[in-house]
Write a protein that holds these residues in place. Structure first.
Motif: not given
Length: 448
Positions: A168-170, A69, A163-164, A93, A175, A89-90
């Motif tokens: 992906d700002k969740r 991130n 953040d992720t 995730q 996750h 991917t993050s």
């Protein structure tokens, strides 16, 4: 599968690297400015880390790029990854897809104490033969590594609200889908991500929405900000701690090195251990309550915690050159600073407490804590701060300390000032969430 991790030196991403290696994947990574303990851990695992973020690091193309991130658009490796159409991917995730699926996830969330509490919980499960996996943002002495795949369905994860990824700002923790969730506390932090406390509370409520009705939420019942989150809706049975009507700890000794643990009116047992401070007593209560949900009796959890040795960089004793105790501590928020210094001060028989402080976190550098920073050092006898060009007046924020405070713009000068001040019996505690320019080893060498 060949996995290449961008930002592999971060506490979370280093753990992902270890898990990927344990799962049998080929793992490489890129980062810059690595420092212990994560740099040491990766080297010991034989994971190749390339310096910087060059597109050449992604040639030949890995099967998947895992993006930390801290990576942003404009980074050469990120731009190459996108232009070349590489699979990516993050970290959270990847963890959810490759490790947490079909596991009983025990997550620890909150502003403070996540690493220590998660380490306590993993230590309890390991001690009791539950063979858990874990991913924690630090290295507990008893666990030996920040991550392990484990041999059972149990998996302990430090659940960070940051953040992720750039795409992906969740918050990371949405996750993880925990069955057991600890909510330690909640304050405003991460000012580079969140506008206010309400924004963080919204993310915490998203997390609550993922915990099943058959799960359990262990929450700090004395925290009003968490009460607000729970009031937004909760569908999972809850167990409170840090209040007399729930799990609580009564100090037998002033430094909380010996505790009486209770649940409501019921006395559960005593705990004599190496950790200090009221904050660690609360962490212990949370870990005991979460372990009980996983089938560990509170008496067994207490016995396990009696052998818990703590976590690197959480008031970790680095050495005692010339009779001066040098500690490393991760505290970078006024609440954490105060808690650490309270734990050092209460019941001590040593000399003075001298602090070397680096205002390094994004929130600190933004000046969010100016109004409360000075008071958090009340227990310190001397405070030396590294003033590395921040945009607000550090000296004004620390004015209440008067001549107990000194700001210096050079680390070697800061080391020299502390060495000239310290004398046998004193405690020197280094507070930073980064490498602090190698100040720890410099202090140890100079004081020796």
């Amino acid at each position: 599968m060949h996995v290449h991790i961008l930002g592999i030196g971060g506490t979370f991403m280093a753990g992902v690297a270890l898990l990927a290696r344990a799962a049998g994947h080929e793992v490489t990574g890129s980062d810059e400015g690595l420092y212990p303990p994560m740099s040491t851990q990766l080297a010991e695992a034989g994971i190749a880390v390339m310096d910087g973020y060059q597109p050449a690091h992604l040639e030949p193309a890995p099967d998947q790029v895992v993006v930390g991130n801290a990576m942003a658009r404009g980074n050469p490796a990120i731009e190459y990854m996108l232009d070349a159409g590489l699979a990516y991917t993050s970290g959270p995730q990847w963890l959810a897809d490759h490790v947490l699926a079909d596991r009983w996830v025990l997550a620890v969330a909150g502003t403070h104490g996540k690493t220590t509490t998660a380490s306590m919980l993993a230590h309890i499960l390991l001690d009791q033969g539950a063979a858990p996996g874990w991913l924690i943002g630090g290295i507990a002495a008893d666990l030996g590594a920040s991550a392990a795949f484990g041999e059972s369905r149990f998996f302990v994860v430090e659940a960070d609200e940051y953040d992720t990824a750039f795409f992906d700002k969740r918050s990371k923790f949405v996750h993880y889908r925990p069955r057991t969730l600890i909510l330690n506390n909640l304050e405003f932090d991460h000012a580079d991500i969140f506008d206010d406390l309400a924004a963080i509370q919204r993310q915490f409520h998203h997390l609550l929405r993922t915990v099943p009705g058959a799960g359990r939420i262990v929450h700090n019942a004395a925290d009003a900000a968490l009460d607000t989150v729970i009031a937004q809706g909760c569908w999972t049975p809850r167990v409170g701690f840090n209040r007399p009507d729930g799990w609580h700890a009564e100090p037998v000794t002033a430094d909380h090195g010996r505790l009486r643990i209770g649940r409501g009116d019921q006395f559960v047992g005593e705990l004599a251990w190496t950790l200090k401070g009221a904050h660690n007593a609360a962490n212990a209560c949370a870990a005991i309550a979460a372990a009980e949900h996983a089938g560990i009796a509170p008496s067994a959890a207490l016995a396990a915690l009696a052998t818990f040795s703590g976590v690197k960089r959480r008031l970790e004793l680095r050495g005692t050159p010339g009779g001066i105790a040098v500690y490393d501590d991760f505290a970078h928020h006024p609440t954490a600073i105060r808690a650490t210094l309270d734990g050092l001060a209460v019941g001590r028989e040593r000399g003075r407490v001298i602090v070397a402080f680096e205002p390094r976190s994004n929130t600190m550098r933004a000046g969010v804590h100016q109004a409360t920073l000075g008071a958090s050092f009340d227990r310190a006898d001397r405070v030396y701060a590294y003033d590395a060009g921040i945009d607000w007046d550090l000296r004004a924020a620390m004015a209440a300390l008067d001549d107990r405070f000194q700001a210096l713009g050079d680390i070697d000068a800061l080391v020299a000032a502390i060495a000239a001040e310290a004398r046998p019996g004193d405690i020197v505690v280094v507070m930073s969430n980064g490498g602090f320019g190698g100040i720890h080893d410099k202090l140890l060498a100079t004081l020796a």
